[in-house]
Design a protein around this motif. Structure first.
Motif, PDB file in Angstrom:
ATOM      1  N   ASN A 141      23.978  53.914 -47.534  1.00 41.37           N
ATOM      2  CA  ASN A 141      25.256  53.236 -47.743  1.00 41.37           C
ATOM      3  C   ASN A 141      25.446  52.187 -46.648  1.00 41.37           C
ATOM      4  OD1 ASN A 141      28.082  52.523 -47.803  1.00 41.37           O
ATOM      5  ND2 ASN A 141      28.449  54.371 -49.009  1.00 41.37           N
ATOM      6  N   ARG A 142      25.253  50.921 -47.008  1.00 40.35           N
ATOM      7  CA  ARG A 142      25.355  49.854 -46.016  1.00 40.35           C
ATOM      8  C   ARG A 142      26.769  49.764 -45.439  1.00 40.35           C
ATOM      9  NH1 ARG A 142      21.696  45.808 -45.791  1.00 40.35           N
ATOM     10  NH2 ARG A 142      23.314  44.243 -45.477  1.00 40.35           N
ATOM     11  N   ARG A 143      27.772  49.851 -46.301  1.00 41.23           N
ATOM     12  CA  ARG A 143      29.147  49.728 -45.827  1.00 41.23           C
ATOM     13  C   ARG A 143      29.518  50.910 -44.933  1.00 41.23           C
ATOM     14  NH1 ARG A 143      33.531  48.856 -50.340  1.00 41.23           N
ATOM     15  NH2 ARG A 143      32.346  46.906 -50.474  1.00 41.23           N
ATOM     16  N   GLY A 144      29.131  52.114 -45.318  1.00 40.83           N
ATOM     17  CA  GLY A 144      29.393  53.283 -44.490  1.00 40.83           C
ATOM     18  C   GLY A 144      28.690  53.193 -43.144  1.00 40.83           C
ATOM     19  N   ARG A 169      28.012  50.455 -41.497  1.00 42.14           N
ATOM     20  CA  ARG A 169      28.775  49.519 -40.664  1.00 42.14           C
ATOM     21  C   ARG A 169      30.037  50.177 -40.116  1.00 42.14           C
ATOM     22  NH1 ARG A 169      27.316  45.596 -44.704  1.00 42.14           N
ATOM     23  NH2 ARG A 169      29.308  45.943 -45.753  1.00 42.14           N
ATOM     24  N   LEU A 170      30.679  51.011 -40.918  1.00 43.02           N
ATOM     25  CA  LEU A 170      31.921  51.644 -40.487  1.00 43.02           C
ATOM     26  C   LEU A 170      31.710  52.608 -39.317  1.00 43.02           C
ATOM     27  CD1 LEU A 170      33.660  52.342 -43.925  1.00 43.02           C
ATOM     28  CD2 LEU A 170      34.289  50.627 -42.208  1.00 43.02           C
ATOM     29  N   VAL A 171      30.538  53.199 -39.232  1.00 44.80           N
ATOM     30  CA  VAL A 171      30.278  54.130 -38.127  1.00 44.80           C
ATOM     31  C   VAL A 171      29.555  53.449 -36.968  1.00 44.80           C
ATOM     32  CG1 VAL A 171      30.224  56.132 -39.649  1.00 44.80           C
ATOM     33  CG2 VAL A 171      28.099  54.912 -39.161  1.00 44.80           C
ATOM     34  N   GLY A 172      29.483  52.119 -37.002  1.00 44.13           N
ATOM     35  CA  GLY A 172      28.970  51.369 -35.861  1.00 44.13           C
ATOM     36  C   GLY A 172      27.511  51.020 -35.895  1.00 44.13           C
ATOM     37  N   THR A 197      21.684  53.310 -43.274  1.00 44.43           N
ATOM     38  CA  THR A 197      21.867  51.990 -43.882  1.00 44.43           C
ATOM     39  C   THR A 197      21.325  51.962 -45.303  1.00 44.43           C
ATOM     40  OG1 THR A 197      21.623  51.004 -41.680  1.00 44.43           O
ATOM     41  CG2 THR A 197      21.472  49.521 -43.568  1.00 44.43           C
ATOM     42  N   SER A 250      24.637  48.587 -36.758  1.00 44.24           N
ATOM     43  CA  SER A 250      24.483  47.156 -37.036  1.00 44.24           C
ATOM     44  C   SER A 250      23.484  46.954 -38.172  1.00 44.24           C
ATOM     45  CB  SER A 250      24.004  46.420 -35.790  1.00 44.24           C
ATOM     46  OG  SER A 250      23.650  45.086 -36.095  1.00 44.24           O
ATOM     47  N   THR A 251      23.936  46.346 -39.252  1.00 43.94           N
ATOM     48  CA  THR A 251      23.024  46.072 -40.367  1.00 43.94           C
ATOM     49  C   THR A 251      22.009  44.989 -39.982  1.00 43.94           C
ATOM     50  OG1 THR A 251      24.693  44.562 -41.255  1.00 43.94           O
ATOM     51  CG2 THR A 251      24.640  46.799 -42.149  1.00 43.94           C
TER      52      THR A 251
END
Length: 345
Positions: A231-234, A236-239, A228, A241-242
């Motif tokens: 890369n926050r977006r990456g 999230r894409l791999v599951g 996280t 939870s932020t």
């Protein structure tokens, strides 16, 4: 100034620097994962120290009531969110942490609070009261605006600092407190005697840093936080939870802050607002590390502690000014080698 005075000041500087190192690490951790410059980190220092001081003196700390009140507010927020989304599966688990745990700690207080209670029991109970405030603050304040800009998050962080300082005055009062040392006695090393408390603080800080290194390098949740941070977006894409990452990060920050307060309380009188200055010195250490490097933050913290100790000897009235002025050359130096990067869209 002779060598004996230098060694005494060095001892004080290393003791304070070790605590600032923990706070600097917590600030770097929170910023990397959530992009929040967590100004209220010092409030957890004050809460932890004052909670332990009340327990040691046989008084029920205000944290008992504060945790229950905040827990009720968090449960109401979770209930409203569940009503809107029609998702009820996670509500019982959230109710356990926000309602059941604070109620257990609330009703356990009369049985634990006593002047004869062992110190280690008081420490564990104080940590149990303060640490849950970390994820609760994140859930109430930062989670709803997790995607806001760094500037907005900073403004909110300042507001949370003032709110927590006010709550500290309400629940702890304006009186200053100290706690007994965890270890008593002196250890003769060379020309001066080092207190056993100093070695206890250094050993605790070292163990905590090692534990954090193992957590981030060897555990699934630690690797999730590192992902996280990268890369926050990456993530999230791999599951990943932020929200979970943010909550866990604030839990660690609250634990580090509370423990730091307990370590420094035997040598410093703690008031409800003392944590702000202590937290700012940890922030100076984090700035030296560029809010991104754990080793540099730790080194910067030791430098801040030593600088503060020697400043208190040469110019005690200006020691805070000297420490905080250190930010200016560090920022100037970093500004020459830093290029502008837009916020993540």
């Amino acid at each position: 100034m002779d060598s004996t005075i230098i060694l005494i000041l060095l001892q004080d500087g290393i003791l304070n620097g070790a605590v600032y190192a923990l706070l600097g690490l917590a600030l770097v951790l929170v910023f990397l994962v959530t992009r929040v410059i967590f100004i209220p980190q010092g409030e957890y220092v004050a809460y932890g120290a004052l909670t332990l001081a009340f327990l040691v003196n046989g008084k029920i700390p205000g944290t008992v009531n504060l945790l229950l009140i905040v827990g009720i507010v968090v449960f109401i927020a979770d209930l409203i969110a569940a009503l809107r989304s029609r998702e009820w599966a996670t509500l019982p688990r959230k109710a356990f942490w926000s309602l059941v745990v604070p109620l257990i700690l609330f009703f356990a207080a009369p049985y634990i609070v006593s002047t004869t209670t062992p110190l280690w029991v008081n420490v564990l109970y104080a940590l149990a009261l303060v640490i849950p405030l970390g994820p609760m603050v994140y859930r109430l304040v930062f989670q709803p605006v997790a995607e806001a800009s760094v500037l907005v998050l900073l403004i909110i962080s300042v507001a949370v600092h003032f709110a927590m300082t006010g709550l500290g005055l309400v629940f702890f009062g304006a009186e200053g407190w100290r706690t007994p040392p965890f270890m008593e006695g002196e250890i003769q090393m060379g020309a001066i005697s080092w207190s056993a408390q100093t070695f206890f603080v250094l050993a605790t800080c070292a163990l905590l840093i090692i534990a954090l290194w193992i957590f981030f390098g060897k555990t699934l949740y630690g690797r999730a936080l590192r992902a996280t941070a990268v890369n926050r977006r990456g993530a999230r894409l791999v599951g990943i939870s932020t929200n979970m990452s943010g909550s866990l990060t604030f839990t660690l920050a609250a634990a580090i802050g509370a423990l730091s307060g307990m370590l420094i309380a035997p040598v410093t009188t703690i008031y409800y607002d003392t944590g702000f200055l202590i937290g700012l010195k940890g922030f100076v250490a984090a700035i030296i590390g560029g809010l991104g490097s754990y080793p540099l933050a730790a080194i910067g913290a030791l430098f801040v502690g030593i600088l503060e100790a020697f400043s208190s000897f040469w110019a005690s009235a200006y020691k805070e000014v000297i420490v905080f002025t250190l930010i200016i050359p560090v920022l100037l130096w970093r500004s020459f080698g830093t290029t502008h990067v837009d916020d993540e869209e």
